[in-house]
Design an enzyme around this catalytic site. Structure first.
Site, PDB file in Angstrom:
ATOM      1  N   GLY A  70       1.275  -1.004  -0.239  1.00 41.79           N
ATOM      2  CA  GLY A  70      -0.162  -0.038   0.258  1.00 41.79           C
ATOM      3  C   GLY A  70       0.240   1.188   0.341  1.00 41.79           C
ATOM      4  N   THR A  71       1.682   1.301   1.045  1.00 41.85           N
ATOM      5  CA  THR A  71       3.090   2.677   0.333  1.00 41.85           C
ATOM      6  C   THR A  71       3.294   2.597  -0.492  1.00 41.85           C
ATOM      7  OG1 THR A  71       2.777   1.969   3.200  1.00 41.85           O
ATOM      8  CG2 THR A  71       4.953   4.188   1.867  1.00 41.85           C
ATOM      9  N   SER A 110      -3.580  -4.130  -0.880  1.00 42.51           N
ATOM     10  CA  SER A 110      -2.383  -4.766  -0.008  1.00 42.51           C
ATOM     11  C   SER A 110      -2.828  -5.577  -0.150  1.00 42.51           C
ATOM     12  CB  SER A 110      -2.031  -4.192   0.932  1.00 42.51           C
ATOM     13  OG  SER A 110      -0.570  -4.169   1.817  1.00 42.51           O
ATOM     14  N   THR A 121      12.648  -7.253  -9.832  1.00 40.32           N
ATOM     15  CA  THR A 121      12.360  -8.440  -9.612  1.00 40.32           C
ATOM     16  C   THR A 121      11.126  -8.261  -8.852  1.00 40.32           C
ATOM     17  OG1 THR A 121      14.493  -9.146  -9.479  1.00 40.32           O
ATOM     18  CG2 THR A 121      13.475 -10.659  -9.901  1.00 40.32           C
ATOM     19  N   CYS A 163       0.801   1.460  12.701  1.00 39.19           N
ATOM     20  CA  CYS A 163       1.768   2.199  12.470  1.00 39.19           C
ATOM     21  C   CYS A 163       2.598   3.865  13.650  1.00 39.19           C
ATOM     22  CB  CYS A 163       2.277   2.473  10.841  1.00 39.19           C
ATOM     23  SG  CYS A 163       1.093   1.852  10.344  1.00 39.19           S
TER      24      CYS A 163
END
Lengths: 388, 367
Positions: B69-70, B197, B235, B317
């Site tokens: 998500g970030t 996410s 990658t 967070c």
């Protein structure tokens, strides 16, 4: 090429007949610190000679030695046969990197083996000449050289060393006995612990834990701080004292403005009992005069009155800034300021008393069964072994 | 253990773990390699892409895999804002830090950032949002469901109106909390970019996706080998991506009824305590934000944790800092806010047990 690390003892030199005892403690501390890296260790003329096993990284070892109290300076030296040809060539090779980076140098020689055929000034002149021949950019400067090349002729070998690194100073840990530090997780108490370890104390640590008012993370932070201190002070037994019920009892029964002082008196008594049980002969706190209400002179008198052991307060005359400077130097600051502050604001009085009277504190304190709560805390304490 | 912190992360489902294991043990090739093992890995990645696009009802080539998500929000905001198209950008005060701090960066680059204030339940109506948009607006980013209090913003109703006022404006939606729990249809709702996410929907950490509508110009913020059609070099995290696809297969929008029942049960069991509900009961049932008066969040959290009930204070967070969301809504008891967040895995028995523990804890901590 063979190499040796020389650790010069500091203050121990002054200690007269006790010297060999201190040196033995220092060598023992170095052994514990270097573990498998160490091949041999001996002392002579207030210098400890350290030989490393193959595969040990001398840079890392020097770094470790800078944390050992009782060493005033450290240098690395190449070991050569006592033959001037080998010494002069060896000096150029052994100090190649330093000599390449320097602009000016001088050579100093010491001849403790008087049977060596050349005198000190001659040794210096020959070695200096060889260096000038090999490093054409270098100039001799006897007053303020970038690098001093030292040649020592001792009984068995010749040593060549370059730069000298400052050691941690102080006295060998445990040469002055053992004390217990009250550690909170803030900035001050780890610094206090470090300072007393520097004066030769080995340490136990005592932490008061108020779950759920303080979190597991706050406890982990204290373990981490103890671990950092153990880098200087050696293995530390960290005693965790569950302290919530005691705080609740004090809050419930005692006058609000006396809460902090009664709590601290209880902590000191619990700490003294734990200290005695673990053969410590003193308590260490991070108190600094006037920093908060509970650290005024009168408040310190009230908290100190209830224990017999000496209370060492190495920060008592220091400003916060000075304390922070040391905390940064020893590597505890970044951990201390992690935001898991004890959220036990419920236990902080709105208007703490700054000029407490012992009689009124004692009266307030008589509302609770101090002996019961102190012994209960001691009984419930558990130990975590912390080492680097 | 009773896990009620599902907005922070969810337990990976069995299928996701198996998918990831398969990619690590057998199909470990680099999907950019052209040999057989690389091709097999690429095929698995494309299967996962298809599954995610199915949930969103968009085309697979509009899905760009990333780390979560970030990164999605940062790419959409920093790569989407464009001063030539307009130096005004619009968002809300209650976005996740990933969005807010990306906007702080735009602010430092000279953009005019409008932070919309929510009402006391964390809601912002269509009109307020649309009124903030003018012809100089190049970017609008609004979250679908707030991660701390579960308020739902009307992102389904504003896409077209934003375009009418500012045709070149990019409309980004942070759908990290809503994706997989309620329908999210970016194409139908005129959304240009949308972040999701994997680990919030029983996938594993380290994978996410950014939906970018065909033709919308978002510049990369990471440069390298040109993977994901140049928008996101690096990658691909094939185990997490394949797990993401597997987790998407398990999405069932009927789960919300089960979760609503759990939420309502918990509310019933605790509502007679000295408690304030910071989230609206009509709102998103996966999140319940409550304040037990006079008990600080972290104290409550530590006490519940000691008894095996895992919740969080505000968002995971944010740690110990006061919640910016609750300051924006003006919640009076923000200092004691606890976020309880559910998943389809929680059972009614667990919730009753949790309620019992919460009641006892509140009683013990009331001093």
């Amino acid at each position: 090429m063979k190499e040796v690390i020389l650790a010069k003892c500091g203050e121990l030199v002054l200690k007269g007949l006790n010297r060999s005892n201190f040196e033995n403690i220092l060598m023992n501390n170095i052994k514990q610190k270097l573990k498998d890296d160490l091949k041999s260790i001996r002392s002579a003329q207030s210098t400890v000679y350290i030989e490393l096993n193959e595969g040990a990284d001398p840079d890392l070892v020097v770094e470790k030695l800078t944390k050992v109290f009782g060493i005033s300076s450290i240098s690395r030296a190449g070991i050569f046969e006592k033959d001037i040809e080998k010494i002069k060539k060896g000096a150029c090779e052994y100090l190649r990197d330093e000599l390449t980076l320097a602009k000016t140098f001088k050579v100093e020689s010491k001849r403790s083996d008087k049977k060596f055929p050349l005198k000190s000034p001659e040794i210096s002149a020959i070695t200096g000449g060889e260096i000038l021949k090999n490093f054409r950019h270098l100039k001799v400067d006897v007053n303020n050289p970038d690098i001093v090349v030292t040649v020592e002729i001792r009984d068995n070998n010749a040593f060549v060393h370059g730069a000298r690194i400052k050691g941690a100073g102080g006295m060998p840990t445990s040469s002055n006995g053992k004390a217990a530090v009250l550690i909170s997780g803030g900035i001050d108490s780890p610094v206090a612990a470090y300072m007393m370890a520097k004066r030769g104390l080995s340490l136990d640590a005592i932490h008061f834990f108020s779950s759920p008012y303080t979190s597991e993370k706050a406890k982990e932070k204290v373990i981490e701080l103890t671990r950092i201190i153990s880098g200087y002070a050696g293995k530390i037994n960290l005693h965790i004292v569950p302290f919530t019920q005691q705080q609740l009892e004090i809050k419930k029964m005692c006058k609000n403005e006396h809460m902090t002082l009664i709590m601290r008196r209880m902590m000191m008594q619990i700490a003294e009992r734990i200290a005695k049980k673990n053969r410590c002969d003193g308590l260490i706190t991070g108190e600094s005069l006037g920093q908060v209400a509970s650290q005024t002179l009168l408040a310190l008198a009230v908290t100190g009155e209830c224990v017999k052991m000496p209370i060492l307060r190495p920060l008592v005359g220091m400003d916060k800034e000075e304390i922070v400077t040391i905390a940064r130097k020893i590597g505890t600051f970044e951990t201390s300021i992690l935001p898991y502050e004890d959220c036990c604001t419920v236990f902080v009085p709105k208007h703490p008393t700054t000029k407490p009277k012992l009689s009124s504190i004692l009266e307030s304190e008589s509302k609770i069964d101090m002996e019961y709560w102190i012994q209960k805390a001691v009984d419930e304490t558990y130990v975590i072994e912390v080492s680097e | 253990m009773i896990y009620l912190d599902n907005c922070a992360t969810t337990k990976p489902c069995k299928e996701a773990v198996e998918g990831a294991l398969f990619m690590m043990e057998e199909c470990f090739g680099n999907p950019s390699s052209t040999h057989q093992l690389g091709l097999l890995a690429e095929r698995e990645v494309e299967n996962a892409r298809k599954k995610i696009s199915d949930v969103l009802m968009v085309s697979p080539d509009e899905i760009y895999f990333n780390s979560g998500g970030t990164e999605g929000a940062n790419t959409a905001i920093l790569g989407g804002a464009n001063k030539k198209a307009g130096s005004r950008v619009v968002t809300t005060q209650i976005e996740h830090k990933a969005v807010l701090n990306a906007f702080k960066k735009l602010e430092s680059e000279g953009f005019e950032v409008i932070y919309l204030k929510p009402d006391e339940k964390g809601y912002i109506d269509e009109k307020t949002i649309i009124d903030a948009v003018n012809e100089k607006t190049s970017l609008v980013s609004i979250m679908h469901v707030n991660n701390e209090i579960g308020s739902m913003l009307p992102i389904d109703k504003i896409g077209k109106l934003i375009k009418l006022k500012s045709p070149r404006c990019i409309f980004h939606v942070d759908a990290v909390q809503s994706f997989g729990k309620i329908p999210v249809y970016p194409a139908k709702w005129n959304i240009d970019a949308l972040s999701v996410s994997a680990h919030k929907i029983h996938g594993i950490k380290g994978a996410g996706a950014l939906y970018v509508k065909k033709g919308v110009n978002i510049k990369p913020i990471i440069y390298g080998g040109g993977q994901e059609r140049g928008l996101r070099s690096g990658t691909l995290n094939t185990p997490a991506i394949v797990a993401f696809g597997k987790a998407c297969e398990k999405i069932n929008f009927e789960d919300i009824n089960h979760v609503r029942l759990l939420r309502d049960t918990l509310v019933d069991y605790i509502k007679d305590l000295d408690v304030v509900f910071n989230s609206s009961v009509e709102g998103f049932p996966y999140i319940l934000n409550v304040s037990f008066k006079n008990i600080r969040s972290e104290v409550m959290l530590n006490a519940l944790s000691a008894r095996g009930v895992y919740v969080s204070a505000a968002s995971a967070c944010a740690g110990n800092k006061e919640s910016h969301v609750l300051s924006a809504t003006g919640a009076k008891y923000a200092y004691s806010a606890i976020r309880i967040s559910f998943s389809r895995d929680n059972t009614a028995d667990e919730i009753k047990e949790a309620a019992k523990i919460i009641r006892e804890t509140v009683k013990n901590l009331t001093i």
